[in-house]
Design an enzyme around this catalytic site. Structure first.
Site, PDB file in Angstrom:
ATOM      1  N   ARG A   9      -6.123   1.294  18.058  1.00  0.00           N
ATOM      2  CA  ARG A   9      -5.867  -0.127  18.054  1.00  0.00           C
ATOM      3  C   ARG A   9      -5.406  -0.937  19.380  1.00  0.00           C
ATOM      4  O   ARG A   9      -5.791  -2.046  19.405  1.00  0.00           O
ATOM      5  CB  ARG A   9      -4.637  -0.505  16.966  1.00  0.00           C
ATOM      6  CG  ARG A   9      -5.165  -0.146  15.422  1.00  0.00           C
ATOM      7  CD  ARG A   9      -4.225  -0.595  14.515  1.00  0.00           C
ATOM      8  NE  ARG A   9      -4.895  -0.497  13.054  1.00  0.00           N
ATOM      9  CZ  ARG A   9      -4.124  -0.228  11.987  1.00  0.00           C
ATOM     10  NH1 ARG A   9      -2.582   0.033  12.156  1.00  0.00           N
ATOM     11  NH2 ARG A   9      -4.919   0.017  10.782  1.00  0.00           N
ATOM     12  N   ARG A  22       2.764   5.785  -3.292  1.00  0.00           N
ATOM     13  CA  ARG A  22       4.013   6.803  -3.695  1.00  0.00           C
ATOM     14  C   ARG A  22       4.334   6.601  -5.329  1.00  0.00           C
ATOM     15  O   ARG A  22       4.676   7.511  -5.743  1.00  0.00           O
ATOM     16  CB  ARG A  22       5.310   6.148  -2.860  1.00  0.00           C
ATOM     17  CG  ARG A  22       5.221   6.855  -1.376  1.00  0.00           C
ATOM     18  CD  ARG A  22       6.165   5.957  -0.715  1.00  0.00           C
ATOM     19  NE  ARG A  22       6.296   6.475   0.760  1.00  0.00           N
ATOM     20  CZ  ARG A  22       5.712   6.108   1.697  1.00  0.00           C
ATOM     21  NH1 ARG A  22       4.427   5.371   1.670  1.00  0.00           N
ATOM     22  NH2 ARG A  22       5.869   6.581   3.114  1.00  0.00           N
ATOM     23  N   LYS A  51       0.908  -1.356   0.134  1.00  0.00           N
ATOM     24  CA  LYS A  51       0.008   0.074   0.056  1.00  0.00           C
ATOM     25  C   LYS A  51       0.734   1.230  -0.065  1.00  0.00           C
ATOM     26  O   LYS A  51       0.683   2.226  -0.691  1.00  0.00           O
ATOM     27  CB  LYS A  51      -0.847  -0.049   1.351  1.00  0.00           C
ATOM     28  CG  LYS A  51      -2.070   1.003   1.284  1.00  0.00           C
ATOM     29  CD  LYS A  51      -3.274   0.540   1.994  1.00  0.00           C
ATOM     30  CE  LYS A  51      -3.315   0.576   3.323  1.00  0.00           C
ATOM     31  NZ  LYS A  51      -3.487   1.659   4.057  1.00  0.00           N
ATOM     32  N   SER A  52       1.932   1.172   0.888  1.00  0.00           N
ATOM     33  CA  SER A  52       2.835   2.548   1.001  1.00  0.00           C
ATOM     34  C   SER A  52       3.428   2.816  -0.669  1.00  0.00           C
ATOM     35  O   SER A  52       3.425   3.901  -0.864  1.00  0.00           O
ATOM     36  CB  SER A  52       3.765   2.210   1.955  1.00  0.00           C
ATOM     37  OG  SER A  52       3.347   2.312   3.274  1.00  0.00           O
ATOM     38  N   ASP A  73       2.095  -1.425  11.727  1.00  0.00           N
ATOM     39  CA  ASP A  73       1.035  -1.727  11.259  1.00  0.00           C
ATOM     40  C   ASP A  73       0.675  -3.092  11.712  1.00  0.00           C
ATOM     41  O   ASP A  73      -0.452  -3.956  11.230  1.00  0.00           O
ATOM     42  CB  ASP A  73       0.742  -1.553   9.771  1.00  0.00           C
ATOM     43  CG  ASP A  73       0.809  -0.228   9.471  1.00  0.00           C
ATOM     44  OD1 ASP A  73       0.445   0.584  10.273  1.00  0.00           O
ATOM     45  OD2 ASP A  73       1.150   0.149   8.329  1.00  0.00           O
ATOM     46  N   ARG A 119      -8.330  11.803  12.443  1.00  0.00           N
ATOM     47  CA  ARG A 119      -7.074  11.407  12.810  1.00  0.00           C
ATOM     48  C   ARG A 119      -6.172  12.793  12.828  1.00  0.00           C
ATOM     49  O   ARG A 119      -6.519  13.414  12.101  1.00  0.00           O
ATOM     50  CB  ARG A 119      -6.504  10.331  11.673  1.00  0.00           C
ATOM     51  CG  ARG A 119      -6.989   9.051  11.985  1.00  0.00           C
ATOM     52  CD  ARG A 119      -6.671   8.006  10.909  1.00  0.00           C
ATOM     53  NE  ARG A 119      -5.311   7.639  11.088  1.00  0.00           N
ATOM     54  CZ  ARG A 119      -4.399   6.990  10.488  1.00  0.00           C
ATOM     55  NH1 ARG A 119      -5.231   6.548   9.323  1.00  0.00           N
ATOM     56  NH2 ARG A 119      -3.237   6.631  10.547  1.00  0.00           N
ATOM     57  N   GLY A 149      -4.680   7.671   5.966  1.00  0.00           N
ATOM     58  CA  GLY A 149      -3.851   8.807   6.469  1.00  0.00           C
ATOM     59  C   GLY A 149      -2.579   8.803   5.584  1.00  0.00           C
ATOM     60  O   GLY A 149      -2.229  10.115   5.635  1.00  0.00           O
TER      61      GLY A 149
END
Ligand code: S3P
Length: 752
Positions: free
Chosen positions: A661, A340, A335-336, A630, A436, A408
Site C-alpha cells: 500500500r 469471526r 469485515k473482521s 487499514d 502474502r 488474509g
C-alpha cells in the site's frame, strides 16, 4: 448418531432425482443399504435390474419400507411430498431422519409444521439444484449431483444430527451445500427455474397456436430447440410445481410481463436509432450477465478470480462548483467481525443468529468454507444469517482446498482453527493473497505442535495435517490481530494455556466475541496480554455486526476534504482498537462528533457526524498505526489536501496488505500530481488545500482500499480519475458506488 455409511437409506420415488441418489450412493459405497418405494412397477423393475437398490416396495407397502430406514429421502413433486409427510410420521421409527428434494418448499414446510415437533425436528427440507428435461429412473445418473448446489431450508427446530446426516448424504454425492429461508428459496426458484420453464412451455404453445401452414416448425432450428428444451420436461411435475409456488411465480411473471410490454412499446414507437441503442445496451448487459454466470457455474477451470482486472471506476465531478458531500448513510457490516461471527458460530453449540453481516466476497468465502466443513449456514439474506453450530469437535474434513479469496484475515484465522482438527485441509487464495506472508502464523502454530506447510517464502497455499496442540506463551513480533486470533483459535483446542502478548494494541474483536460465546478468557489490565485454556465449549449467541469503520473512513475523508460537507454515518463500530482514523483525522483538524454511543453485543457503536473543517498536516503517532492500519490509503488522500506536511513512519506492515500500500499509494499520488516521498516504512506527503488533482489513470493493483481512496480523491480532481482493477471493492464494500452516489459523488463503473 448414525454414521452415514451405516444408514439404511429409503428413497420414496424412483424418478430422475430419486434414481440418481440411489445410483450415486451405490457407486460411492456398494455396501450402503438402499431401499426404494415407488408406485410404478416399471421404475421398480428398472432399479432392481440395475442393482442400485437392495430392496423394493410398492407404494402400498410404504409403512413396511419406512420401518427399515434410518434416512428417508422423499423424491416426489412438491404437492405429493407435502401429502405423504403424515404417513411418514406414522410409519418411520422415532430416530429416522427424513428429507425431501421438492423444488418448492413453502407447501412442504407448512405440512411438516402441522406434524408433531418430534417429527419435524427430524425433517430437513432440501432441494438439489440439478435435473434435466428428461425424467424417470432410466434418465437417472450417479453423478447428477457432482458439483451441484443443494439448498436446505432448515426448520427452526431441526436437530443438528438430522442436518449432519442429510449434509453427509449430499456431500458424498459430490454436491455443495447452501441454506436459505423457505420464502427466499421459493422466490429465487420462481425466478431462476420456474419462470424459464413457464416461458418455454408458453412459447411452444403460442407458436403452435399461430401455426397454420406448418412453416414455423418446418424452419425452426437451433434457437428454437435451445429455447424450448425445457418444454420437454415432465408435464405432471411442472404443473404440480406451479400450483405449489403460484404466489412467487405470479410475482416474477408480473415483472416479466412489464419488461415484455416495455419492449413491445419500444418496438412499436421508438425511432430506429434509439431502439437500436436501447436494445444494444439491454442485450450487452444480459450477454455479460449470462457469460459471467456460465463461467462461474459451468466452467470451473476458468479463472473467475482475476483480481478484478475488468472493473474500472471513472470518478470525477461534473458540476461547475466544488462538490459538497452531504447525507446520512449506513455502510456495510464490519469485515473482521463478520468473519469471526461465522468462525465462532460454526464451532459453538446451538444456533447463532447474526444481523448486519457483511455480504462482501471475503466474508462470503468464509461462509462457503464452513459449509464445506459441514456447517449449515442459512443466508445471508439482507445481512441476516443463522449458523447451526456443530460444536468444537463437529467440523468435517473438506473435500477440496478452502478458497479464502482476497482475505488474509480468513486465511490466518482458519489456519489456527484447522491446525487443531483431526483431518487434512488446504487453504488457498487469489493472486494477491498468494503473495502474502504466512510465516507469521505458521511459525507460532508449529511451536504449538501444528503440522502445517507453506510454499516457498512462507506463502499460501497452506497444507495442514492433523495434530495435537499444546499451549504456548508467545510474544508477537508485530501488533497483528490476525496472528493473535489465529493462536487463540488454536488455543481453544490445545492442552493447557495459550498466552499471547502484543507489542502494540491491536483490534480485540476475537477476545470480545469469545467472551460473547461464554468462553473463559484472561486479559491483562492494559490489554497487551491475553490467555485462555483449551477445552471449553462455546455457547451460541446473537451477534449484531456494527458498520465497518474501515468502510466509513472513505466518507469521513470525503467530507473532511470538501468545504461545506456534512455527513452522518450510522451504527459505526467504534471499538477503541479501531478508532485510529478518528484520532488521526481529529489531530489534523477534522470536526467529528460521536453521537449516541452505545454497546451492541459487546462492541461499542455510535453515529459519526463529520462537518468540513480545514485540515493541517501532522506526524502520525506510531501508537495509532495498528489502530488505523487499514485506513491509511484514505488518510493519505486527506493528507494531500491538508495544509503542510504529513509524515508516517514505522508502518512497514502496509507493504504486506492486499497490495504494497505504500508503493501503490505513492505511485497513484504522483500520477495525480501530489508531492510525496516514500520510505521503506512510511511516506511523507506535502498537502495543498487549494490544489486540484490532475486527471489520471491509476492502477489500484486489485486492492479494494486503494481503489476507493482514489475514488474519493476525485472530489478534488480537475478532471476524471480512471481507476483500474476495482472488482475487489466487492470484497469489503459491495455497495460503495451506490452509497457514494447517495452522498453526491459521481463514479461510473465500466467493465473493461
Ligand atoms: C484484521 C487485522 C488487521 C487488518 C485486517 C483485518 C483482523 O490485520 O489489517 O484487515 O480482522 O484481524 P493485521 O492483524 O495483520 O494487522
Amino acid at each position: 448418531m448414525t454414521k452415514f455409511e451405516d444408514a439404511r437409506v429409503l428413497i420414496v420415488g424412483l424418478g430422475l432425482i430419486g434414481g440418481s441418489i440411489a445410483r450415486g450412493l451405490k457407486r460411492k459405497n456398494p455396501k450402503q443399504t438402499i431401499i426404494a418405494c415407488d408406485c410404478d412397477s416399471g421404475q421398480i423393475a428398472a432399479a432392481l435390474e440395475s442393482k442400485d437398490v437392495d430392496q423394493v416396495f410398492g407404494i402400498d407397502d410404504l409403512p413396511k419400507a419406512c420401518a427399515e430406514a434410518d434416512l428417508v429421502v422423499v423424491a416426489l413433486p412438491p404437492q405429493a411430498t407435502a401429502t405423504i409427510l403424515p404417513s411418514l410420521e406414522s410409519s418411520c421409527n422415532e430416530r429416522a431422519i427424513i428429507t425431501d428434494v421438492a423444488s418448492v418448499k413453502g407447501n412442504v414446510v407448512e405440512s411438516a409444521k402441522k406434524l408433531p415437533v418430534e417429527f419435524s425436528a427430524r425433517f430437513v427440507p432440501g432441494h438439489p439444484i440439478a435435473g434435466s428435461e428428461k425424467s424417470g429412473y432410466l434418465a437417472s445418473k450417479g453423478d447428477l449431483f457432482e458439483g451441484r448446489n443443494i439448498i436446505l431450508t432448515p426448520l427452526d427446530n431441526n436437530s443438528p444430527e438430522a442436518l449432519q446426516l442429510v449434509t453427509a448424504m449430499w456431500t458424498i454425492l459430490g454436491a455443495n451445500m447452501l441454506a436459505m429461508s423457505v420464502q427466499r428459496h421459493d422466490e429465487v426458484l420462481a425466478a431462476t427455474s420456474h419462470l424459464p420453464h413457464l416461458l418455454a412451455y408458453s412459447i411452444v404453445d403460442v407458436l403452435a397456436k399461430q401455426e397454420k401452414s406448418g412453416d414455423i416448425f418446418r424452419y425452426a432450428a437451433g434457437g428454437f430447440a435451445d429455447f424450448s428444451r425445457l418444454a420437454s420436461s415432465d408435464a405432471r411435475m411442472w404443473s404440480d410445481i406451479f400450483v405449489a409456488n403460484r404466489v412467487a411465480s405470479a410475482e416474477v411473471l408480473g415483472a416479466m410481463i412489464t419488461a415484455l410490454q416495455a419492449l413491445k412499446t419500444a418496438l412499436e414507437t421508438s425511432p430506429d436509432t434509439r431502439l437500436g441503442t436501447d436494445l444494444h445496451a439491454l442485450f450487452s448487459d444480459a450477454k455479460r450477465t449470462r457469460e459471467a454466470f456460465i463461467n462461474t457455474h459451468f466452467n470451473p477451470t476458468a479463472n473467475t478470480h482475476m483480481n478484478g482486472k475488468s472493473v474500472v471506476f471513472i470518478a470525477g465531478q461534473s458540476g461547475a462548483n466544488l462538490p459538497q458531500v452531504k447525507g446520512r448513510v449506513r455502510v456495510p457490516g464490519d469485515k473482521s467481525i463478520s468473519h469471526r461471527a461465522i468462525i465462532f458460530g460454526a464451532i459453538a453449540e446451538g444456533r447463532t443468529e447474526v444481523s448486519g453481516f457483511l455480504e462482501g466476497e471475503d466474508a462470503l468465502n468464509t461462509v462457503a468454507a464452513f459449509r464445506e466443513l459441514g456447517v449449515t449456514i442459512v443466508g445471508p439474506e439482507n445481512g441476516k444469517l443463522s449458523i447451526i453450530g456443530v460444536g468444537r469437535d463437529g467440523l468435517c474434513a473438506p473435500r477440496k482446498p478452502l478458497y479464502m479469496g482476497n482475505s488474509g484475515t480468513a486465511m490466518r484465522l482458519l489456519s489456527g482453527l484447522l491446525a487443531a482438527q483431526q483431518f487434512d485441509s488446504e487453504l488457498s487464495g487469489d493472486e494477491s493473497l498468494t503473495k502474502r506472508p504466512m510465516a507469521r502464523v505458521v511459525e507460532p502454530l508449529r511451536l504449538m505442535g501444528a503440522s502445517i506447510d507453506a510454499q516457498a517464502g512462507g506463502r499460501p497455499p497452506l497444507q495442514i495435517a492433523p495434530a495435537k496442540l499444546h499451549g504456548i506463551h508467545y510474544a508477537m513480533p508485530m501488533a497483528s490481530a490476525q496472528v493473535k486470533s489465529c493462536l487463540l483459535l488454536a488455543g481453544l483446542y490445545a492442552d493447557g494455556v495459550t498466552e499471547i502478548s502484543e507489542p502494540g494494541i491491536c483490534r480485540d474483536h476475537t477476545e470480545r466475541m469469545l467472551e460473547g460465546f461464554g468462553y473463559p478468557l484472561t486479559r491483562s489490565a492494559d490489554g497487551s496480554t491475553v490467555s485462555l485454556e483449551g477445552g471449553h465449549a462455546l455457547k451460541a449467541t446473537t451477534i449484531d455486526v456494527p458498520s465497518d469503520i474501515s468502510s466509513a473512513t472513505f466518507f469521513l475523508v470525503a467530507a473532511a476534504i470538501c468545504p461545506g460537507s456534512d455527513v452522518v454515518l450510522e451504527h459505526v463500530g467504534i471499538n477503541p482498537t479501531r478508532t485510529g482514523v478518528i484520532n488521526i483525522l481529529k489531530l489534523m483538524g477534522a470536526d467529528i462528533s460521536i453521537l449516541n454511543p452505545r454497546s451492541v453485543g459487546g462492541e461499542p457503536v455510535a453515529e459519526l457526524w463529520i462537518k468540513y473543517a480545514p485540515l493541517h498536516g501532522v506526524t502520525i503517532p506510531e501508537s495509532q498505526i495498528p489502530l488505523a492500519i487499514d485506513e491509511f490509503p484514505a488518510l493519505f488522500i486527506a493528507s494531500a489536501v491538508a495544509q503542510g506536511e504529513t509524515v508516517l513512519r514505522g508502518a512497514e506492515e502496509l507493504r504486506v496488505k492486499e497490495s504494497d500500500r505504500l508503493a501503490a499509494m505513492a505511485a497513484g499520488l504522483e500520477r495525480i500530481g501530489v508531492d510525496c516521498e516514500m520510505f521503506t516504512d512510511g511516506i511523507r506527503i506535502s498537502g495543498d488545500p487549494e490544489a486540484r488533482f490532475a486527471a489520471a489513470e491509476i492502477d489500484s493493483q486489485g486492492d479494494h482500499r486503494i481503489a476507493m481512496a482514489f475514488a474519493i480523491a476525485s472530489l478534488k480532481a480537475a478532471g476524471e480519475l480512471r481507476i483500474l482493477n476495482c472488482a475487489n471493492v466487492a470484497t469489503s464494500f459491495p455497495n460503495f458506488v451506490e452509497l457514494s452516489s447517495k452522498l453526491g459523488l459521481e463514479i461510473r463503473v465500466e467493465h473493461a
